[in-house]
Enzyme design. Structure first.
Site, short mmCIF file in Angstrom:
data_model
loop_
_atom_site.label_atom_id
_atom_site.label_comp_id
_atom_site.label_asym_id
_atom_site.label_seq_id
_atom_site.Cartn_x
_atom_site.Cartn_y
_atom_site.Cartn_z
N THR A 148 0.92 -0.84 -6.01
CA THR A 148 1.53 0.13 -4.79
C THR A 148 2.09 1.48 -5.10
OG1 THR A 148 2.01 -1.97 -3.67
CG2 THR A 148 2.66 0.05 -2.86
N GLU A 149 1.61 2.45 -4.77
CA GLU A 149 2.25 3.84 -4.78
C GLU A 149 2.34 4.17 -6.51
OE1 GLU A 149 2.43 5.70 -2.37
OE2 GLU A 149 2.40 4.24 -0.62
N LEU A 150 1.65 3.67 -7.29
CA LEU A 150 1.62 3.76 -8.71
C LEU A 150 3.00 3.23 -9.17
CD1 LEU A 150 -0.33 6.84 -9.70
CD2 LEU A 150 -1.23 4.51 -9.37
N ILE A 151 3.53 2.37 -8.53
CA ILE A 151 4.88 1.96 -9.11
C ILE A 151 4.57 1.27 -10.54
CG2 ILE A 151 6.84 0.42 -8.72
CD1 ILE A 151 6.67 1.00 -5.70
N TRP A 302 4.39 7.62 -7.80
CA TRP A 302 3.90 9.00 -7.58
C TRP A 302 4.35 9.59 -6.27
CZ3 TRP A 302 -2.08 8.31 -6.44
CH2 TRP A 302 -2.34 7.73 -5.05
#
Lengths: 403, 395
Positions: A148-151, A302
Site C-alpha cells: 500500500t502506497e509503496l510503504i 510515496w
C-alpha cells in the site's frame, strides 16, 4: 542498455458514507451513500469514463502497435470488487490487456491496507486473499509485490521474502538511497535473491504531478522531451522505474492537458533509441542483477514530500481509529461471520485514514482535493460511528454464540 | 507622513456589550502599531485610557452606558428603546461636526449604523473620504424579517455615502450586495482578528467555577452570546436535549442575556432538561476566559452571524468549536466543526462525537490553536491600510 518499467496503481476505496450516531445499531450499510462525493458507484463510473476505459484503450492500441511495449498494474482487491459490482466492462478491458501477455499484474494487500504496520498476521492473510483474487479474475499468480502506497522497510522485505515473491517495489526516496541511484536494482539485507525496484520519483512525478503545471520550467512536457531524459540515464543505470497512480491519466491530469497524446507517443519515442527496452517488474527481477544491499530500517512511502507514514498515521484521530480497528481483529475473525469480517477489512483501507489527515488541511492542497469529506474531522466522525456499530454487531454475535 | 484617521466608534472594552467594542479596540490598537495616526471618537465620556491612539469623547456628559447599547437586553419596549437610541445617534452626529473641525484628518472611518450619521456629518465639515465598516446589519439582528426601517435606512445611507465599505466577512458582503444594493467592487472584506495572548491557555487564574461539575465527570458544552433570535439559542437547547440521550453526563452552559431568555428557559423545562442547562447571564473578563477554558466544546449555532468573534475566542482558549456555516468566522477557520444552522441532526452527531472521542477533541484543539494565531488584528489592520491608501489615491 536501459530498461523502462511502467507500473500503474489502480485503486478505489469503499468510502464510508455519511454515517451519524443515529445510524448506530440501526443501519449496517456503511459504504453506500447517495451523495455524489461519497457514492462509490458514482465515483467509480466517473473514474472509469475519464480514466480507466480511455487509458486501457490507449494502452491496448500501443501494445498492438509496439510488440516490445510492456506495462504492469496493481489492482487492489476492493477495486476489483467494485469493478465486478459496478463496471464489469472495465474489468473486461483490463483482462484484454492482461491477455496480451505483456501486462503484468502485481500483488498487494486485498484491502489496500496498512495491515503490515498493525498486524503482520492479518497482512499475510490479505496478501493471500489478493493472490487468490488475481488468480480467479486473471488466471495467473502474481510474482512481484508492492505494498500500500509503496510503504516499505527491511521488515516488510523480510516478510515478502518469506512469502516467496521475487521482487518488491518501493519509493526511491533520497533518505534511503543517499548517493545511490534509483536506476539500479538492489536487495534487502539478508535476502540477496529478493530484488528491490525503486521508483524514479523525479521522472515519475514529472508525468504524474507536473505534467500540466504551467509554472514548471519544462512545461509543456512532450514525449520526445521525456524520452530524451530517459535516454540520458543510459550508461548511468540499468532501469528507469516509472511508478504512478493510474488515475494520472484523465483524472488527475485531465484529457485536455494532452496526457493521452503524450502517452500515445511515449513508447515510440522511447524505442527510437536502440538501447532502450521495456520490462515488466518480474522480467526486470529475472534479467537485472542487484547492485548492492539497501538498508531501510524505517518506513518509507510515496506520499507527500515527507515520504513517510504521516499521511495516514500520527495525528490523534488517525491513531485512535487505527488502534481501535485493529484491536477488534481476534474477536471479528472468531465470529467467522463473512459479512462482519468483510466490513472490518474494508474499514482497513488506507484512504480512510488519509481523509483524517490534518497536516495540510488549511492550505487546501492535494489532501483537500482527494478528500470526499468536508473536513478530516467529519471523516473521523463517520468512521468512528461505523466502528461503534461494528462493535455492537460483534457483541451481539458473541453473546448469541455464548448462549 | 502617517495617515491621519478620524474613527467613530460606539463602545470600547470594558464598556462594551458585545463584539463591536472588542473589534474596534483590536483594530485600532493594531492600526496604531502600523503607524496610523488614529483619533478614536466615542459618543460619551467613559473612564478609560488607551495606549497608542487618542481618545475623544463627543459628549462630555458621562453616559448611562447600559441604556445606550443596542446589544443589551432592552429595558423599555423595543420601539421606545430604538427612539432613545436614535436620539443618541443624532446627538453624536451633531457633535461630530465640531470634532471634525477640531481634529485634522485625512479620512473618516465609521463603525456600524450607530456611527454612520456621525461619520457623514464629519465628512460634510472636512470634505474628507468616508470608510464605512459593517460589523452587523439590521438584517442579521432581525433574523431576516422585521428589520427596523429607520435603522435600515441609516445603514443604507452610511453605505451609499461611503467611498469604500469594509465588511467583516464574505457572508456580510453578500448581504450588502443583495439587501443593500452595494456594488461588489466597493465592498472590501476584512476578517476580524483576535488578541490570542488574552486567551491564555495554560494560565488558569483562580478557582474554576465549573470545577465541581468537571470533577464529577461532567462534560461542558458552551454557548456564548446574546439570547436573541439570530443566534438561535433555542436550537442549542433542542440539540442539548438529544445529545443528553447519548451523553447524559453533560451540562449545557449559556453565557449571555437577551430577549429570548425566558423562552429558552421554558424550552429547556418543556424538554425536561432544566437540570442540565445552566444560565450564567452576561459574563466578561476573567470569568468568561475561565468558562471558555473549562468547556469541552463551544457552539455557535447562529442563523446569521456576520463574523462571530466568540468562535475565535473559544478556539484561542483551546476549546474546540462547532460553528454555523452561516457565519463569517467559518471563512477564517478550517480546524473547527461546521454545520448548517438548520441541521440539528448533524449538530447532535458532531457534539456527541466530540464528547465521545477525546482524540477528536484533542486534534481540533491543537490544530485550532495553531490556526487561530494567524487570524490576527495585525493582518486585519494591514488590509485596512491598503483600503485607506486606495481611497486616498482616488480622492
Amino acid at each position: 542498455m536501459s530498461a523502462l518499467c511502467l507500473y500503474f496503481q489502480v485503486h478505489q476505496p469503499y468510502r464510508v458514507r455519511k454515517y451519524r450516531i443515529f445510524d448506530i445499531g440501526r443501519s449496517h450499510e456503511y459504504f453506500s451513500d447517495s451523495s455524489p462525493r461519497l457514492s462509490n458507484k458514482t465515483i467509480l463510473n466517473k473514474v472509469s469514463e475519464k480514466c480507466y476505459l480511455p487509458t486501457n484503450n490507449t494502452l491496448l492500441r500501443l501494445l498492438k502497435k509496439h510488440p516490445q511495449f510492456k506495462i504492469s498494474f496493481s489492482l487492489s482487491g476492493v477495486l476489483l470488487d467494485q469493478l465486478q459490482e459496478f463496471a464489469p466492462a472495465v474489468l473486461d478491458s483490463f483482462k484484454k490487456l492482461v491477455g496480451t501477455g505483456r501486462a503484468e499484474i502485481l500483488c498487494e494487500t486485498y484491502f489496500h491496507s496498512l495491515s503490515f504496520i498493525y498486524s503482520p498476521v492479518e497482512f499475510t492473510r490479505q496478501v493471500n486473499l489478493h493472490k487468490a483474487k488475481i488468480k480467479s479474475v486473471f488466471g495467473l499468480t502474481p510474482l512481484v509485490f508492492r505494498n500500500t502506497e509503496l510503504i516499505y522497510s527491511n521488515s516488510l522485505a523480510e516478510r515478502i521474502a518469506k512469502l516467496r515473491f521475487k521482487a518488491v517495489l518501493a519509493e526511491g526516496a533520497d533518505n534511503i538511497l543517499g548517493w545511490r541511484s534509483p536506476n539500479y536494482l538492489y536487495h534487502p539485507p539478508g535476502h540477496p535473491k529478493l530484488k528491490l525496484l525503486l521508483k524514479n520519483y523525479r521522472l515519475s512525478d514529472d508525468i504524474a504531478f507536473r505534467f500540466s503545471d504551467k509554472s514548471w520550467s519544462q512545461y509543456p512536457l512532450t514525449a520526445p522531451k521525456f524520452a530524451s531524459w530517459v535516454n540520458a540515464v543510459n550508461g548511468g543505470g540499468d532501469i528507469v522505474n516509472l511508478f504512478m497512480d493510474y488515475e494520472t491519466f484523465g483524472e488527475h491530469q485531465w484529457a485536455d492537458t494532452g496526457i493521452f497524446e503524450f502517452m500515445d507517443h511515449l513508447p515510440g519515442e522511447i524505442l527510437k533509441h536502440q538501447d532502450n527496452y521495456f520490462v515488466t517488474p518480474s522480467q526486470a527481477a529475472d534479467k537485472l542483477p542487484s547492485r548492492g544491499e539497501l538498508d531501510v530500517p524505517f518506513y518509507v512511502s510515496w506520499a507527500d514530500v515527507e515520504r513517510d507514514l504521516s499521511a495516514w498515521t500520527g495525528n490523534p484521530m488517525q491513531d485512535d481509529a487505527l488502534s481501535k480497528l485493529y484491536a477488534l481483529e481476534k474477536l471479528v475473525l472468531r465470529t467467522k461471520d463473512s459479512e462482519l469480517i468483510a466490513d472490518w477489512r474494508r474499514l482497513q483501507t488506507s484512504d480512510h485514514f488519509y481523509y483524517m489527515c490534518t497536516k495540510w488541511f488549511s492550505d487546501g492542497d492535494v489532501h483537500k482535493y482527494f478528500n470526499p469529506y468536508d473536513s478530516p474531522y467529519e471523516a473521523f466522525i463517520s468512521f468512528m460511528n461505523v466502528l461503534s456499530d461494528l462493535k455492537l454487531r460483534l457483541s451481539t454475535k458473541i453473546s448469541k454464540s455464548e448462549n | 507622513m502617517p495617515i491621519r484617521v478620524l474613527m467613530f466608534g460606539w463602545e470600547l472594552p470594558p464598556f462594551n456589550s458585545g463584539g463591536l467594542g472588542v473589534a474596534c479596540d483590536g483594530l485600532s490598537t493594531a492600526l496604531a502599531q502600523q503607524n496610523i495616526d488614529l483619533t478614536f471618537v466615542l459618543p460619551h465620556r467613559f473612564p478609560i485610557n488607551k495606549g497608542g491612539f487618542r481618545l475623544v469623547f463627543a459628549d462630555d456628559q458621562p453616559s448611562d452606558w447600559s441604556n445606550q447599547s443596542p446589544y443589551l437586553h432592552p429595558t423599555s419596549s423595543p420601539a421606545a428603546y430604538i427612539r432613545d437610541l436614535l436620539l443618541s445617534v443624532r446627538r453624536y452626529a451633531r457633535n461630530a461636526r465640531r470634532i471634525a473641525a477640531e481634529n485634522p484628518h485625512d479620512l473618516i472611518h465609521a463603525h456600524d449604523w450607530l456611527c454612520f450619521p456621525a461619520g457623514i456629518s464629519a465628512g460634510q465639515v472636512s470634505d474628507r473620504p468616508l470608510v464605512s465598516h459593517i460589523h452587523a446589519t439590521e438584517y442579521d439582528r432581525s433574523g431576516g424579517s422585521g428589520a427596523d426601517p429607520i435603522v435600515y435606512s441609516l445603514e443604507k445611507q452610511g453605505l451609499d455615502e461611503a467611498d469604500a465599505v469594509i465588511a467583516v466577512s464574505n457572508f456580510t458582503k453578500r448581504l450588502l450586495t443583495t439587501h443593500y444594493f452595494q456594488p461588489a467592487s466597493k465592498v472590501n472584506v476584512v476578517h476580524n482578528g483576535i488578541k490570542t495572548e488574552e486567551f491564555g491557555f495554560e494560565s488558569p487564574s483562580g478557582t474554576d467555577i465549573l470545577d465541581p461539575l468537571k470533577k464529577a465527570g461532567y462534560k461542558v458544552v458552551l454557548y456564548v452570546g446574546r439570547l436573541t433570535m439570530s443566534k438561535a439559542p433555542d436550537n442549542f437547547i433542542r440539540a442539548a436535549a438529544r445529545v443528553l440521550e447519548y451523553q447524559p453526563k453533560t451540562v449545557f452552559l449559556l453565557a449571555g442575556s437577551g430577549e429570548m431568555e425566558s423562552q429558552v428557559i421554558s424550552l429547556a423545562a418543556r424538554l425536561g432538561i432544566s437540570d442540565k442547562v445552566l444560565f450564567a447571564g452576561f459574563i466578561r473578563g476573567t470569568l468568561l476566559h475561565q468558562v471558555f477554558r473549562t468547556a469541552d466544546l463551544f457552539i455557535m449555532p447562529s442563523v446569521s452571524e456576520p463574523f462571530g468573534l466568540t468562535a475565535l475566542e473559544a478556539v484561542a482558549s483551546g476549546t474546540p468549536a462547532l460553528i454555523s456555516r452561516q457565519s463569517g468566522v467559518s471563512e477564517a477557520l478550517s480546524h473547527v466543526l461546521k454545520v448548517d444552522f438548520w441541521d440539528i441532526d448533524e449538530m447532535v452527531n458532531q457534539i456527541v462525537s466530540v464528547l465521545s472521542h477525546p482524540p477528536l477533541h484533542d486534534a481540533l484543539q491543537a490544530n485550532g490553536r495553531k490556526e487561530v494565531k494567524g487570524v490576527s488584528w495585525a493582518a486585519a489592520a494591514a488590509k485596512t491600510i491598503e483600503i485607506y491608501k486606495k481611497v486616498l489615491r482616488k480622492n
